[in-house]
Design an enzyme around this catalytic site. Sequence first.
Site, PDB file in Angstrom:
ATOM      1  N   LYS A 145       0.809  -1.215   0.000  1.00  0.00           N
ATOM      2  CA  LYS A 145       0.000   0.000   0.000  1.00  0.00           C
ATOM      3  C   LYS A 145       0.852   1.279   0.000  1.00  0.00           C
ATOM      4  CE  LYS A 145      -2.670   0.124   3.519  1.00  0.00           C
ATOM      5  NZ  LYS A 145      -2.501   1.420   4.218  1.00  0.00           N
ATOM      6  N   ARG A 152      -9.071   4.046   9.195  1.00  0.00           N
ATOM      7  CA  ARG A 152      -8.761   2.633   9.399  1.00  0.00           C
ATOM      8  C   ARG A 152      -9.860   1.906  10.173  1.00  0.00           C
ATOM      9  NH1 ARG A 152      -7.210   2.442  14.553  1.00  0.00           N
ATOM     10  NH2 ARG A 152      -6.131   4.225  15.392  1.00  0.00           N
ATOM     11  N   ARG A 164      10.724 -12.143   4.526  1.00  0.00           N
ATOM     12  CA  ARG A 164      11.662 -11.014   4.605  1.00  0.00           C
ATOM     13  C   ARG A 164      12.821 -11.302   5.544  1.00  0.00           C
ATOM     14  NH1 ARG A 164       7.946  -6.231   6.289  1.00  0.00           N
ATOM     15  NH2 ARG A 164       6.802  -6.008   4.342  1.00  0.00           N
ATOM     16  N   ARG A 168      12.605 -10.015  11.491  1.00  0.00           N
ATOM     17  CA  ARG A 168      12.079  -9.163  12.570  1.00  0.00           C
ATOM     18  C   ARG A 168      10.894  -9.859  13.235  1.00  0.00           C
ATOM     19  NH1 ARG A 168      10.621  -3.435  10.142  1.00  0.00           N
ATOM     20  NH2 ARG A 168       9.048  -4.836   9.328  1.00  0.00           N
ATOM     21  N   ARG A 207      -2.026  -9.395  12.562  1.00  0.00           N
ATOM     22  CA  ARG A 207      -2.279  -8.097  11.935  1.00  0.00           C
ATOM     23  C   ARG A 207      -3.377  -8.203  10.884  1.00  0.00           C
ATOM     24  NH1 ARG A 207       3.435  -6.642   9.874  1.00  0.00           N
ATOM     25  NH2 ARG A 207       2.422  -4.895   8.854  1.00  0.00           N
TER      26      ARG A 207
END
Length: 219
Positions: free
Chosen positions: A13, A88, A127, A161, A172
């Site tokens: 996004k 949001r 990642r 992470r 999330r």
Amino acid sequence: MRIVLVGPPGAGKGTQAAFLAKNLSIPHISTGDLFRANISQGTELGKQAKSYMDAGNLVPDEVTIAMARDRMSRPDAEKGFLLDGFPRNVSQAEALDKALAADGVKLDAVLDLEIPEDEVVRRIAGRRICRNDSAHVFHVANQPPKTEGVCDICGGELYQRDDDSEETVRRRLEVYHTQTEPIIDHYKAQGLVVTISALGTVTEVTDRAMEALRSDEAA
Ligand SMILES: [Zn+2]
């Protein structure tokens, strides 16, 4: 054009927002930037936001809305803006509707970036970041380092992470489904939602979005 960009974490996004705002010559307004700017400039709203954040609390909707409204009233946003990260939740969306109506303007489109949940998990959980420099980013499948676990650029150790673990990503996504996704129905009722797939390269997605916004405008 006045646009709201929505999509789950991992849909790209922020990247799309930057490219689309540039293509459309409108400011990219992200809540993260709004908070940083207001806090660093020491505005009244910034001071309020900081006091909540310092206490480990969420910044209340009224403060976020006031910051967004202040930003949307600047001269460079007169011909439009692209909102990223705001609203949001449905109550923020309702407050935004009211604020825009009070200013005599309305949204042109809500661009919804759609992506399968497993792809989000694959993108984020794959990642790997360098311990020496967080800008050295790799991906186990899409951009693997030459040697596993070692940064190509500086030889530093690569790690995942905590925020990027599959468990955190799924949590999330759950927050997105329960809190943010309902704004899509809110805007569907206003005939504003334009949905595109967020799969493919950054350029492919930007082109797809521009095309969808153009045909939406023509319709
Ligand atoms: Zn490195």
